[in-house]
Motif scaffolding. Sequence first.
Motif, PDB file in Angstrom:
ATOM      1  N   PRO A 718       0.809  -1.220   0.000  1.00  0.00           N
ATOM      2  CA  PRO A 718       0.000   0.000   0.000  1.00  0.00           C
ATOM      3  C   PRO A 718       0.841   1.269   0.000  1.00  0.00           C
ATOM      4  O   PRO A 718       1.802   1.398   0.761  1.00  0.00           O
ATOM      5  N   ASP A 719       0.455   2.212  -0.859  1.00  0.00           N
ATOM      6  CA  ASP A 719       1.128   3.507  -0.849  1.00  0.00           C
ATOM      7  C   ASP A 719       0.486   4.486   0.126  1.00  0.00           C
ATOM      8  O   ASP A 719       1.026   5.552   0.382  1.00  0.00           O
ATOM      9  N   GLY A 720      -0.683   4.122   0.664  1.00  0.00           N
ATOM     10  CA  GLY A 720      -1.292   4.939   1.701  1.00  0.00           C
ATOM     11  C   GLY A 720      -2.251   5.996   1.217  1.00  0.00           C
ATOM     12  O   GLY A 720      -2.764   6.780   2.007  1.00  0.00           O
ATOM     13  N   GLY A 721      -2.537   6.048  -0.102  1.00  0.00           N
ATOM     14  CA  GLY A 721      -3.453   7.042  -0.638  1.00  0.00           C
ATOM     15  C   GLY A 721      -4.899   6.750  -0.280  1.00  0.00           C
ATOM     16  O   GLY A 721      -5.214   5.818   0.474  1.00  0.00           O
ATOM     17  N   ASP A 722      -5.818   7.548  -0.839  1.00  0.00           N
ATOM     18  CA  ASP A 722      -7.193   7.458  -0.369  1.00  0.00           C
ATOM     19  C   ASP A 722      -7.901   6.171  -0.788  1.00  0.00           C
ATOM     20  O   ASP A 722      -8.940   5.837  -0.215  1.00  0.00           O
ATOM     21  N   ARG A 723      -7.354   5.424  -1.739  1.00  0.00           N
ATOM     22  CA  ARG A 723      -7.914   4.092  -1.981  1.00  0.00           C
ATOM     23  C   ARG A 723      -7.752   3.231  -0.745  1.00  0.00           C
ATOM     24  O   ARG A 723      -8.666   2.480  -0.358  1.00  0.00           O
ATOM     25  N   TRP A 724      -6.616   3.364  -0.086  1.00  0.00           N
ATOM     26  CA  TRP A 724      -6.367   2.582   1.120  1.00  0.00           C
ATOM     27  C   TRP A 724      -7.187   3.107   2.299  1.00  0.00           C
ATOM     28  O   TRP A 724      -7.507   2.346   3.214  1.00  0.00           O
ATOM     29  N   PHE A 725      -7.557   4.380   2.268  1.00  0.00           N
ATOM     30  CA  PHE A 725      -8.524   4.865   3.270  1.00  0.00           C
ATOM     31  C   PHE A 725      -9.797   4.020   3.200  1.00  0.00           C
ATOM     32  O   PHE A 725     -10.333   3.580   4.225  1.00  0.00           O
ATOM     33  N   GLU A 726     -10.268   3.822   1.972  1.00  0.00           N
ATOM     34  CA  GLU A 726     -11.528   3.086   1.796  1.00  0.00           C
ATOM     35  C   GLU A 726     -11.374   1.603   2.118  1.00  0.00           C
ATOM     36  O   GLU A 726     -12.266   0.983   2.692  1.00  0.00           O
ATOM     37  N   VAL A 727     -10.246   1.025   1.754  1.00  0.00           N
ATOM     38  CA  VAL A 727     -10.020  -0.393   2.064  1.00  0.00           C
ATOM     39  C   VAL A 727     -10.015  -0.599   3.577  1.00  0.00           C
ATOM     40  O   VAL A 727     -10.696  -1.490   4.112  1.00  0.00           O
ATOM     41  N   VAL A 728      -9.250   0.206   4.291  1.00  0.00           N
ATOM     42  CA  VAL A 728      -9.151   0.053   5.744  1.00  0.00           C
ATOM     43  C   VAL A 728     -10.474   0.419   6.410  1.00  0.00           C
ATOM     44  O   VAL A 728     -10.873  -0.205   7.404  1.00  0.00           O
ATOM     45  N   ARG A 729     -11.182   1.395   5.890  1.00  0.00           N
ATOM     46  CA  ARG A 729     -12.498   1.741   6.436  1.00  0.00           C
ATOM     47  C   ARG A 729     -13.402   0.503   6.451  1.00  0.00           C
ATOM     48  O   ARG A 729     -14.100   0.220   7.424  1.00  0.00           O
ATOM     49  N   GLY A 730     -13.381  -0.242   5.344  1.00  0.00           N
ATOM     50  CA  GLY A 730     -14.184  -1.453   5.297  1.00  0.00           C
ATOM     51  C   GLY A 730     -13.705  -2.514   6.268  1.00  0.00           C
ATOM     52  O   GLY A 730     -14.519  -3.198   6.913  1.00  0.00           O
ATOM     53  N   LEU A 731     -12.391  -2.651   6.410  1.00  0.00           N
ATOM     54  CA  LEU A 731     -11.849  -3.678   7.300  1.00  0.00           C
ATOM     55  C   LEU A 731     -12.076  -3.346   8.774  1.00  0.00           C
ATOM     56  O   LEU A 731     -12.185  -4.263   9.605  1.00  0.00           O
ATOM     57  N   LEU A 732     -12.148  -2.076   9.114  1.00  0.00           N
ATOM     58  CA  LEU A 732     -12.403  -1.716  10.514  1.00  0.00           C
ATOM     59  C   LEU A 732     -13.741  -2.266  10.992  1.00  0.00           C
ATOM     60  O   LEU A 732     -13.916  -2.529  12.192  1.00  0.00           O
ATOM     61  N   ALA A 733     -14.658  -2.460  10.056  1.00  0.00           N
ATOM     62  CA  ALA A 733     -15.959  -3.033  10.414  1.00  0.00           C
ATOM     63  C   ALA A 733     -15.945  -4.555  10.398  1.00  0.00           C
ATOM     64  O   ALA A 733     -16.979  -5.187  10.646  1.00  0.00           O
ATOM     65  N   GLN A 734     -14.778  -5.159  10.101  1.00  0.00           N
ATOM     66  CA  GLN A 734     -14.649  -6.616  10.036  1.00  0.00           C
ATOM     67  C   GLN A 734     -13.477  -7.045  10.925  1.00  0.00           C
ATOM     68  O   GLN A 734     -12.403  -7.377  10.430  1.00  0.00           O
ATOM     69  N   PRO A 735     -13.659  -7.043  12.244  1.00  0.00           N
ATOM     70  CA  PRO A 735     -12.522  -7.314  13.151  1.00  0.00           C
ATOM     71  C   PRO A 735     -11.908  -8.695  12.978  1.00  0.00           C
ATOM     72  O   PRO A 735     -10.757  -8.892  13.364  1.00  0.00           O
ATOM     73  N   GLY A 736     -12.643  -9.638  12.389  1.00  0.00           N
ATOM     74  CA  GLY A 736     -12.099 -10.971  12.202  1.00  0.00           C
ATOM     75  C   GLY A 736     -11.666 -11.277  10.786  1.00  0.00           C
ATOM     76  O   GLY A 736     -11.378 -12.435  10.467  1.00  0.00           O
ATOM     77  N   SER A 737     -11.590 -10.264   9.927  1.00  0.00           N
ATOM     78  CA  SER A 737     -11.199 -10.494   8.532  1.00  0.00           C
ATOM     79  C   SER A 737      -9.817 -11.140   8.450  1.00  0.00           C
ATOM     80  O   SER A 737      -8.906 -10.784   9.211  1.00  0.00           O
ATOM     81  N   PRO A 738      -9.622 -12.080   7.520  1.00  0.00           N
ATOM     82  CA  PRO A 738      -8.294 -12.696   7.361  1.00  0.00           C
ATOM     83  C   PRO A 738      -7.187 -11.694   7.052  1.00  0.00           C
ATOM     84  O   PRO A 738      -6.019 -11.975   7.299  1.00  0.00           O
ATOM     85  N   TRP A 739      -7.546 -10.521   6.515  1.00  0.00           N
ATOM     86  CA  TRP A 739      -6.509  -9.535   6.225  1.00  0.00           C
ATOM     87  C   TRP A 739      -5.771  -9.104   7.495  1.00  0.00           C
ATOM     88  O   TRP A 739      -4.599  -8.721   7.440  1.00  0.00           O
ATOM     89  N   TRP A 740      -6.428  -9.129   8.644  1.00  0.00           N
ATOM     90  CA  TRP A 740      -5.787  -8.685   9.882  1.00  0.00           C
ATOM     91  C   TRP A 740      -4.723  -9.665  10.371  1.00  0.00           C
ATOM     92  O   TRP A 740      -3.826  -9.290  11.129  1.00  0.00           O
ATOM     93  N   ASP A 741      -4.782 -10.901   9.944  1.00  0.00           N
ATOM     94  CA  ASP A 741      -3.859 -11.927  10.438  1.00  0.00           C
ATOM     95  C   ASP A 741      -2.499 -11.772   9.769  1.00  0.00           C
ATOM     96  O   ASP A 741      -2.386 -11.802   8.542  1.00  0.00           O
ATOM     97  N   ARG A 742      -1.461 -11.612  10.571  1.00  0.00           N
ATOM     98  CA  ARG A 742      -0.101 -11.480  10.025  1.00  0.00           C
ATOM     99  C   ARG A 742       0.406 -12.824   9.541  1.00  0.00           C
ATOM    100  O   ARG A 742       0.125 -13.864  10.145  1.00  0.00           O
ATOM    101  N   GLN A 743       1.187 -12.790   8.486  1.00  0.00           N
ATOM    102  CA  GLN A 743       1.708 -14.010   7.898  1.00  0.00           C
ATOM    103  C   GLN A 743       2.965 -14.514   8.600  1.00  0.00           C
ATOM    104  O   GLN A 743       3.350 -15.671   8.427  1.00  0.00           O
ATOM    105  N   ASP A 744       3.611 -13.656   9.383  1.00  0.00           N
ATOM    106  CA  ASP A 744       4.912 -14.024   9.960  1.00  0.00           C
ATOM    107  C   ASP A 744       4.799 -14.450  11.417  1.00  0.00           C
ATOM    108  O   ASP A 744       5.812 -14.522  12.119  1.00  0.00           O
ATOM    109  N   THR A 745       3.585 -14.722  11.906  1.00  0.00           N
ATOM    110  CA  THR A 745       3.432 -15.176  13.285  1.00  0.00           C
ATOM    111  C   THR A 745       2.531 -16.412  13.317  1.00  0.00           C
ATOM    112  O   THR A 745       1.650 -16.564  12.463  1.00  0.00           O
TER     113      THR A 745
END
Length: 900
Positions: A718-745
Amino acid sequence: MSAVHLSWARVRKVALWVVAVLLVLCLVLALTAVWAVRRSFPQQDGALRLPGLTSPVTVYRDGHGIPQVYAKTSDDLFRAQGYLHAQDRFWEMDFRRHVTGGRLAELFGESQVETDSYLRTMGWRRVAEQEWQLLSPDARRHLQSYADGVNAWLADHDGGRASLEYTVLGLQNSGYTIERWSPVDSLAWLKAMAWDLRGNMDTEIARAALFAAGLTRPQVEQLYPAYPYDRNSPIVDGGAVVGGVFDQDAGPVPSGASTAPTSGGGQGGGGPDEAGTGGGGTVAARTVTELADGLSRLPVMLGNGGSGIGSNSWVIGGRLTATGKPILANDPHLSPSMPGIWYQMGLHCECAFDVAGFTFAGVPGVVIGHNARIAWGFTNLDPDVTDLYLERVDGDRVQVDGEWLPLQTRTETIEVAGGKPVSITVRTSRHGPLLSDASASLRDIGRRPPVDPAGSPAGVAASPQLVPGRPAPDSGTRGDGYAIALSWTALRPGRTAEALFALNTAANWTEFRAAAALFEVPAQNIVYADVAGNIGYQSPGRIPVRGKGDGRWMSPGWDSAYDWKGFIPFAELPSVLNPSGGYLVTANQAVVGPGYPRLLTSDWSYGYRSQRIRDMITSAPGAITVADVQRMQFDNRNGFAPTLVPAVVDALGTATDPSDDARVTATGLWKDWDFQQPADGPSGSADARRSAAAAYYNATWRHLLAGIFDELPASYRPDGGDRWFEVVRGLLAQPGSPWWDRQDTPAVERRDDILRSAAAEAAAELRRDQGDRPADWRWGRMHILTARNQTFGSSGVGPVEWLFNADPVGVSGGDAIVNATGWNAAAGYEVDAVPSMRMIVDLADLDASRWIQLTGNSGHAFHRNYDDQLPLWRAGQTLPMRWDRAAVTDAATQTLTLRP
């Protein structure tokens, strides 16, 4: 003793002579250095001879080196403009024409051969040569007069006398000779402008690469959310196409919900792997990634293609202003460079041209500005005007609907400074040039076809007609190779150069729209105002109408159903005159609601800047002034912080350790923060508190993106622009989304785990870099701007970079902020996009207008006007944009007369 004394006397005498000789040598070297630097400085006072003029031309310059040119005829006017551009910016002009012609190796040697191969394959110069034949006699005459002025200057200047860069170039390429300027050189520069503002091609490549790297289609789509029409308004709030014409009063285009492009026809559908299976394979991932890497090596002319590349413009009608007449504002967001991209200038003659504004060195006329009757400004419409096609090829043949057709071929010879010429073969399908031919790593992709598990090319729109990777019907064993072709509107000859002259002389809305109709590439949003009190908006440009597919994924070139079927008629493109709200705002957001029947793109900027501007206009406490608009242009409010800050604070509030550093830091810095992001401020001041809060917020944002999206390939983090604002906005409403799980732990992380860790990592970073007192942290110590010379500014040779680059400075603002100083969260906090200029035109009093650019008008290092505007620009200040001749002469510090 006397002998010893004599010996010491001799030593002292020799030492004194040595010191004297060294001092003389140092003085000679210093004088030589000063001479080498200053000998290219132009004469800006007195009189000079300019052959070809019919009458004298007067040039007034103010203290910032901004010329106002007064001539009798248009021929003399443009001849003088060419001469003045060459005086101040010829190295920049020469470099640009080598870029557009695919001739960088002639300047810099073998290292640029691959870049030249890409540029020759696209054929910018060839298209420009074809455009010359399409222009009107008047337009050709203006371009030729401009070229004559450049060449008149060149007749007396070569090598180091032209610019210091040629002296440095001579250290590695002593045989270089400057050639004469051609009108086609000016036309070709418009291709570079179109390339940097080309729309969503990088996004198309990224989608294919992410799918090919193993993400499922739903995962990829989640990273490209639909435009939030319910929160951020489009440019045009209503209207419809009626009888083939856009009618602003025909009823609202629905805009009450976020909707993705629909399937079928020209509106969408046909993406890869409809079942949602990912894993396109490492070959496909390598293919699209190498294509992206190759294209990224092309020189940046205007923009770097990142999320920070965009623009703001708005126009406020007299009903809302203190003067009762419109105010128009514009600030294009482009890559920072030294010198800046723009050259300020006024052009006045006893003819049709009486105009002032921002010009491009190398191009006649004014690009953005005003004349005596109208003003205009640009932002990037950002439509989808490029498509990548995966072609099935066999030698010099290409497959279309089961048949084999010949490719067009030509040979190009690249001259190489200090080396032997290199010949390349360029192949072109009916869609466009085969970009994959320009990369050695891509030429052989057909040996291992990039096929996904379902049998379709990874990241390519599905075509039921043929199964890629297998022989076509009746083709025997032929056709097992792949190539990537580029369809791009700018590769078709057009008359955009003519549009500039028409804009410069337009006197009303009707003439303005006629000029806009000629502005084909790059497609732009244009805002309008006139002295009669009218305001308006027009979206011009050549925008394709597709058969199948929506342009978001590579298309199967062997299936003609995916070909372009034409272009959206100009009459159907959205336009508005005197909207009921009394203002118009364009900031790369959606142009019109999702009910609009034509597909412009699905990859808009997400409207954070535009909505902030709208809110500032509608919440203004009184009638709006030029000073108010200047403050709006320098607004530093982060539009996503009100959403993210409470989420992080809530997550930190569940920490079990009462002394948790991140929690204490967050609650202390973000309490009562108004989300403004100034660079700095006096200790204890409101700006200092804002800057400390902004530093911690942006560090948290950067670590948060790295933590959430660690599974993405390195090139697509992610470059952090406003597309990522919208992506993270959606994920904040999904606390159990697989995106939150880190791959290195080994643990399975959820939302609050990643929010807490991002805040902790940010606090640790800032304590390490800025000390243990959070109140002393500053955003401007991280968010650094270095205006670099386009050619030698990143040479890696310290003294050379020192010669040509501006000193680094901390700046306010950030990505997707009105004061759009963009940065890439995957790389760090350094500024990679800026408001390249700011302009405010007061249609009640043109002399009350204001302007500023990033650096300065001169392209000569160490000239007083090389970077004299940077301190003002950084502080949000502007200069008078003088118009009346009496005001111009009163402010003049130098007067130059150009004589026949």
